[in-house]
Design a protein around this motif. Structure first.
Motif, mmCIF file in Angstrom:
data_model
loop_
_atom_site.group_PDB
_atom_site.id
_atom_site.type_symbol
_atom_site.label_atom_id
_atom_site.label_comp_id
_atom_site.label_asym_id
_atom_site.label_seq_id
_atom_site.Cartn_x
_atom_site.Cartn_y
_atom_site.Cartn_z
ATOM 1 N N PHE A 246 -2.850 5.156 6.331
ATOM 2 C CA PHE A 246 -3.555 5.274 7.298
ATOM 3 C C PHE A 246 -3.227 5.881 8.521
ATOM 4 O O PHE A 246 -2.212 5.429 8.943
ATOM 5 C CB PHE A 246 -3.988 3.720 7.653
ATOM 6 N N GLY B 166 -8.465 5.842 10.621
ATOM 7 C CA GLY B 166 -9.006 6.493 9.891
ATOM 8 C C GLY B 166 -9.666 5.963 8.511
ATOM 9 O O GLY B 166 -9.108 4.889 8.150
ATOM 10 N N PRO B 167 -9.906 6.675 7.663
ATOM 11 C CA PRO B 167 -10.684 6.107 6.276
ATOM 12 C C PRO B 167 -9.263 5.978 5.199
ATOM 13 O O PRO B 167 -9.671 5.087 4.227
ATOM 14 C CB PRO B 167 -11.550 7.011 5.859
ATOM 15 N N GLY C 78 -11.535 -0.128 0.316
ATOM 16 C CA GLY C 78 -11.667 1.157 0.562
ATOM 17 C C GLY C 78 -11.802 1.863 1.877
ATOM 18 O O GLY C 78 -12.208 3.167 1.955
ATOM 19 N N ARG C 79 -11.867 0.979 3.086
ATOM 20 C CA ARG C 79 -11.827 1.739 4.476
ATOM 21 C C ARG C 79 -10.707 1.068 5.136
ATOM 22 O O ARG C 79 -9.987 0.419 4.731
ATOM 23 C CB ARG C 79 -13.241 0.859 4.959
ATOM 24 N N GLY C 80 -10.870 1.992 6.225
ATOM 25 C CA GLY C 80 -9.528 1.601 7.407
ATOM 26 C C GLY C 80 -10.074 0.472 7.953
ATOM 27 O O GLY C 80 -11.046 -0.182 7.909
ATOM 28 N N TYR D 246 0.341 4.284 9.338
ATOM 29 C CA TYR D 246 0.478 3.196 8.724
ATOM 30 C C TYR D 246 0.510 3.408 7.311
ATOM 31 O O TYR D 246 0.086 4.310 6.774
ATOM 32 C CB TYR D 246 -0.679 2.282 9.048
ATOM 33 N N GLN E 72 -0.104 1.065 3.698
ATOM 34 C CA GLN E 72 -0.557 0.068 2.865
ATOM 35 C C GLN E 72 -0.277 -0.226 1.543
ATOM 36 O O GLN E 72 -0.780 0.991 0.766
ATOM 37 C CB GLN E 72 -1.985 -0.173 2.916
ATOM 38 N N ARG F 189 -5.238 8.024 -0.152
ATOM 39 C CA ARG F 189 -4.732 7.372 -1.371
ATOM 40 C C ARG F 189 -3.817 8.124 -2.197
ATOM 41 O O ARG F 189 -4.415 8.993 -2.784
ATOM 42 C CB ARG F 189 -5.791 6.790 -2.299
#
Lengths: 114, 116
Positions: B90, B108-109, A41-43, B35, B37, B112
């Motif tokens: 991201f 960054g976090p 859940g993180r980068g 990016y 994912q 979603r």
């Protein structure tokens, strides 16, 4: 086609043990090889960055090695901790159109058990 | 203090809609990235900007348009969203944009995105 293959896909170890993660790549030539740690859940967070001419790079308990002849890299984790549970991603940057494009591996999922 | 921040953290939307994701970095970096994912955790670079100028565009559909109003911001606008756009996006930044430079990227976090 540039590829980065990581093994194992997943790994379970006991806290305090050491482990080694593998990365094989076909990117050639390349500029840098990077290892990232990604918590759920993180980068991703950068662990090590090596140029093609370097053989080893350490960051605390993490040590990355590089063999450019065999196109292999490894990430060694010593004295594992519960917080090491994460996905570890290998990235190789190769030239493309005047810039350098990263090719990512799919990562190794590491679980550290108490 | 958050170094690289993204908003929103979650985005659920219908197919065909247009949406934007914002990214800001307070590190004083010159270069920013986007990016993607996918569901199998496979990361792929989409764009890279240096001082508001596009330097990497990796065969991303025209529906994706990055916009950099200043060095500290790189937003991603997506038109006509498709099911396959569902992923985690991201943003990242780094100090130096020279090709092959050995500088760390800060991520960054993630945002979603789920397209229904």
């Amino acid at each position: 086609k540039n590829q980065v293959e990581q093994s194992p896909q997943s790994l379970i170890i006991l806290e305090g043990k050491n482990c080694t993660l593998q990365c094989n790549y076909t990117v050639s030539p390349f500029s840098n090889l990077r290892w990232y740690k990604q918590d759920t859940g993180r980068g991703p967070v950068s662990l090590t960055i090596m140029t093609f001419s370097e053989n080893t790079k350490s960051n605390g308990r993490y040590t990355a090695t590089l063999d450019a002849d065999t196109k292999q890299s490894s990430l060694h984790i010593t004295a594992s901790q519960l917080s090491d549970s994460a996905s570890y991603i290998c990235v190789v940057e190769g030239p493309s159109g005047g810039s350098y494009i990263p090719t990512f591996g799919r990562g190794t999922s590491l679980i550290v058990h108490p | 203090d958050t170094a690289v921040s993204q908003t929103p953290k979650y985005l659920v939307t219908q197919m065909g809609n247009d949406k934007s994701i914002k990214c800001e970095q307070n590190l004083g970096h010159d270069t920013m990235y986007w990016y993607k994912q996918d569901s199998k955790k496979f990361l792929k670079i989409m764009f890279s900007y240096n001082n508001k100028e596009l330097i990497i565009n990796e065969t991303v559909p025209n529906r994706f348009s990055p916009k950099s109003p200043d060095k500290a911001h790189l937003n991603l606008h997506i038109n006509s969203l498709e099911l396959g756009d569902s992923a985690v996006y991201f943003c990242a930044s780094s100090q130096d944009a020279l090709p092959g430079s050995r500088v760390a990227q800060y991520f960054g976090p993630g945002t979603r995105l789920l397209v229904l």
